[in-house]
Write a protein that holds these residues in place. Structure first.
Motif, PDB file in Angstrom:
ATOM      1  N   UNK A   1     -46.850 -25.589 -16.383  1.00 44.77           N
ATOM      2  CA  UNK A   1     -46.447 -24.716 -17.492  1.00 44.77           C
ATOM      3  C   UNK A   1     -45.543 -23.569 -17.049  1.00 44.77           C
ATOM      4  N   UNK A   2     -45.533 -23.264 -15.753  1.00 41.16           N
ATOM      5  CA  UNK A   2     -44.707 -22.178 -15.231  1.00 41.16           C
ATOM      6  C   UNK A   2     -43.240 -22.388 -15.611  1.00 41.16           C
ATOM      7  N   UNK A   3     -42.769 -23.635 -15.588  1.00 40.05           N
ATOM      8  CA  UNK A   3     -41.342 -23.882 -15.872  1.00 40.05           C
ATOM      9  C   UNK A   3     -40.965 -23.477 -17.294  1.00 40.05           C
ATOM     10  N   UNK A   4     -41.910 -23.476 -18.216  1.00 43.01           N
ATOM     11  CA  UNK A   4     -41.617 -23.065 -19.595  1.00 43.01           C
ATOM     12  C   UNK A   4     -41.494 -21.549 -19.742  1.00 43.01           C
ATOM     13  N   UNK A   5     -41.928 -20.815 -18.743  1.00 41.73           N
ATOM     14  CA  UNK A   5     -41.876 -19.357 -18.793  1.00 41.73           C
ATOM     15  C   UNK A   5     -40.767 -18.784 -17.912  1.00 41.73           C
ATOM     16  N   UNK A   6     -39.869 -19.637 -17.444  1.00 47.58           N
ATOM     17  CA  UNK A   6     -38.682 -19.185 -16.713  1.00 47.58           C
ATOM     18  C   UNK A   6     -37.534 -19.211 -17.703  1.00 47.58           C
ATOM     19  N   UNK A   7     -37.053 -18.013 -18.074  1.00 43.83           N
ATOM     20  CA  UNK A   7     -36.071 -17.889 -19.152  1.00 43.83           C
ATOM     21  C   UNK A   7     -34.755 -17.301 -18.641  1.00 43.83           C
ATOM     22  N   UNK A   8     -33.630 -17.647 -19.296  1.00 40.70           N
ATOM     23  CA  UNK A   8     -32.337 -17.067 -18.906  1.00 40.70           C
ATOM     24  C   UNK A   8     -32.259 -15.596 -19.286  1.00 40.70           C
ATOM     25  N   UNK A   9     -31.376 -14.879 -18.642  1.00 42.63           N
ATOM     26  CA  UNK A   9     -31.218 -13.443 -18.869  1.00 42.63           C
ATOM     27  C   UNK A   9     -30.963 -13.122 -20.335  1.00 42.63           C
ATOM     28  N   UNK A  10     -30.197 -13.974 -21.007  1.00 48.45           N
ATOM     29  CA  UNK A  10     -29.855 -13.737 -22.404  1.00 48.45           C
ATOM     30  C   UNK A  10     -31.083 -13.757 -23.309  1.00 48.45           C
ATOM     31  N   UNK A  11     -32.113 -14.485 -22.928  1.00 51.21           N
ATOM     32  CA  UNK A  11     -33.326 -14.598 -23.742  1.00 51.21           C
ATOM     33  C   UNK A  11     -34.446 -13.678 -23.266  1.00 51.21           C
ATOM     34  N   UNK A  12     -34.222 -12.950 -22.204  1.00 52.43           N
ATOM     35  CA  UNK A  12     -35.279 -12.138 -21.600  1.00 52.43           C
ATOM     36  C   UNK A  12     -35.905 -11.112 -22.548  1.00 52.43           C
ATOM     37  N   UNK A  13     -35.133 -10.326 -23.287  1.00 55.85           N
ATOM     38  CA  UNK A  13     -35.777  -9.329 -24.163  1.00 55.85           C
ATOM     39  C   UNK A  13     -36.721  -9.953 -25.191  1.00 55.85           C
ATOM     40  N   UNK A  14     -36.298 -11.034 -25.836  1.00 58.97           N
ATOM     41  CA  UNK A  14     -37.160 -11.656 -26.848  1.00 58.97           C
ATOM     42  C   UNK A  14     -38.321 -12.405 -26.211  1.00 58.97           C
ATOM     43  N   UNK A  15     -38.086 -13.032 -25.062  1.00 58.54           N
ATOM     44  CA  UNK A  15     -39.165 -13.765 -24.386  1.00 58.54           C
ATOM     45  C   UNK A  15     -40.269 -12.814 -23.936  1.00 58.54           C
ATOM     46  N   UNK A  16     -39.906 -11.626 -23.479  1.00 52.33           N
ATOM     47  CA  UNK A  16     -40.920 -10.653 -23.050  1.00 52.33           C
ATOM     48  C   UNK A  16     -41.802 -10.233 -24.211  1.00 52.33           C
ATOM     49  N   UNK A  17     -41.234 -10.165 -25.406  1.00 48.79           N
ATOM     50  CA  UNK A  17     -42.040  -9.831 -26.587  1.00 48.79           C
ATOM     51  C   UNK A  17     -42.891 -11.018 -27.022  1.00 48.79           C
ATOM     52  N   UNK A  18     -42.308 -12.212 -27.014  1.00 54.44           N
ATOM     53  CA  UNK A  18     -43.028 -13.407 -27.463  1.00 54.44           C
ATOM     54  C   UNK A  18     -44.224 -13.733 -26.578  1.00 54.44           C
ATOM     55  N   UNK A  19     -44.119 -13.453 -25.272  1.00 54.10           N
ATOM     56  CA  UNK A  19     -45.224 -13.778 -24.370  1.00 54.10           C
ATOM     57  C   UNK A  19     -46.440 -12.886 -24.653  1.00 54.10           C
ATOM     58  N   UNK A  20     -46.230 -11.773 -25.360  1.00 54.97           N
ATOM     59  CA  UNK A  20     -47.323 -10.855 -25.701  1.00 54.97           C
ATOM     60  C   UNK A  20     -47.756 -10.964 -27.157  1.00 54.97           C
ATOM     61  N   UNK A  21     -47.089 -11.830 -27.936  1.00 52.00           N
ATOM     62  CA  UNK A  21     -47.370 -11.949 -29.362  1.00 52.00           C
ATOM     63  C   UNK A  21     -48.230 -13.172 -29.651  1.00 52.00           C
ATOM     64  N   UNK A  22     -49.476 -12.972 -30.102  1.00 48.77           N
ATOM     65  CA  UNK A  22     -50.340 -14.114 -30.425  1.00 48.77           C
ATOM     66  C   UNK A  22     -49.686 -15.025 -31.466  1.00 48.77           C
ATOM     67  N   UNK A  23     -49.875 -16.325 -31.264  1.00 46.96           N
ATOM     68  CA  UNK A  23     -49.321 -17.295 -32.192  1.00 46.96           C
ATOM     69  C   UNK A  23     -48.004 -17.910 -31.738  1.00 46.96           C
ATOM     70  N   UNK A  24     -47.362 -17.330 -30.722  1.00 49.32           N
ATOM     71  CA  UNK A  24     -46.104 -17.896 -30.229  1.00 49.32           C
ATOM     72  C   UNK A  24     -46.403 -18.889 -29.110  1.00 49.32           C
ATOM     73  N   UNK A  25     -45.467 -19.790 -28.881  1.00 52.30           N
ATOM     74  CA  UNK A  25     -45.673 -20.792 -27.835  1.00 52.30           C
ATOM     75  C   UNK A  25     -45.726 -20.153 -26.444  1.00 52.30           C
ATOM     76  N   UNK A  26     -44.890 -19.146 -26.211  1.00 52.47           N
ATOM     77  CA  UNK A  26     -44.907 -18.486 -24.890  1.00 52.47           C
ATOM     78  C   UNK A  26     -46.245 -17.785 -24.645  1.00 52.47           C
ATOM     79  N   UNK A  27     -46.823 -17.213 -25.693  1.00 45.63           N
ATOM     80  CA  UNK A  27     -48.125 -16.556 -25.573  1.00 45.63           C
ATOM     81  C   UNK A  27     -49.201 -17.567 -25.184  1.00 45.63           C
TER      82      UNK A  27
END
Length: 109
Positions: free
Chosen positions: A73-99
């Motif tokens: 699952x680690x590979x799904x949490x490696x994101x490009x720089x362009x997506x970093x701001x939104x990915x950092x929020x999604x990983x902390x938001x319940x209900x999202x796939x990254x979370x």
């Protein structure tokens, strides 16, 4: 005394070209000149939260291969720089796939 060469008004009033003028084209997501970041939780001895991988996605996955082998699952949490701001929020938001992926990595399902 030498006569100086006259300058035109147009040449004197034009703004100087800056380095930024040459970089107007946008890079595609995941471009080879960018970087990738791991936004998941740290896993002792394998990968740290916020790890930076220079280059393209293939190079990032190769650098994180030991962690990906043990925890795919680690590979799904490696994101490009362009997506970093939104990915950092999604990983902390319940209900999202990254979370949910991050929760599975920590063992909290």
């Amino acid at each position: 005394m030498k006569a100086s060469k006259p300058t035109t008004v147009a040449a004197a009033t034009q703004p100087a070209k800056t380095v930024m003028d040459d970089k107007t084209e946008k890079k595609p997501v995941g471009s080879s000149a960018g970087f990738f970041c791991y936004v998941g939780p740290s896993v002792v001895g394998l990968i740290r939260h916020g790890a930076i991988f220079m280059g393209d996605k293939k190079a990032a996955l190769k650098a994180a291969a030991p962690a990906i082998e043990k925890i795919p699952q680690v590979k799904n949490l490696i994101v490009p720089a362009e997506e970093l701001p939104t990915a950092r929020l999604k990983v902390k938001t319940p209900g999202t796939s990254l979370y949910s992926i991050a929760r599975r990595i920590t063992g909290n399902r």
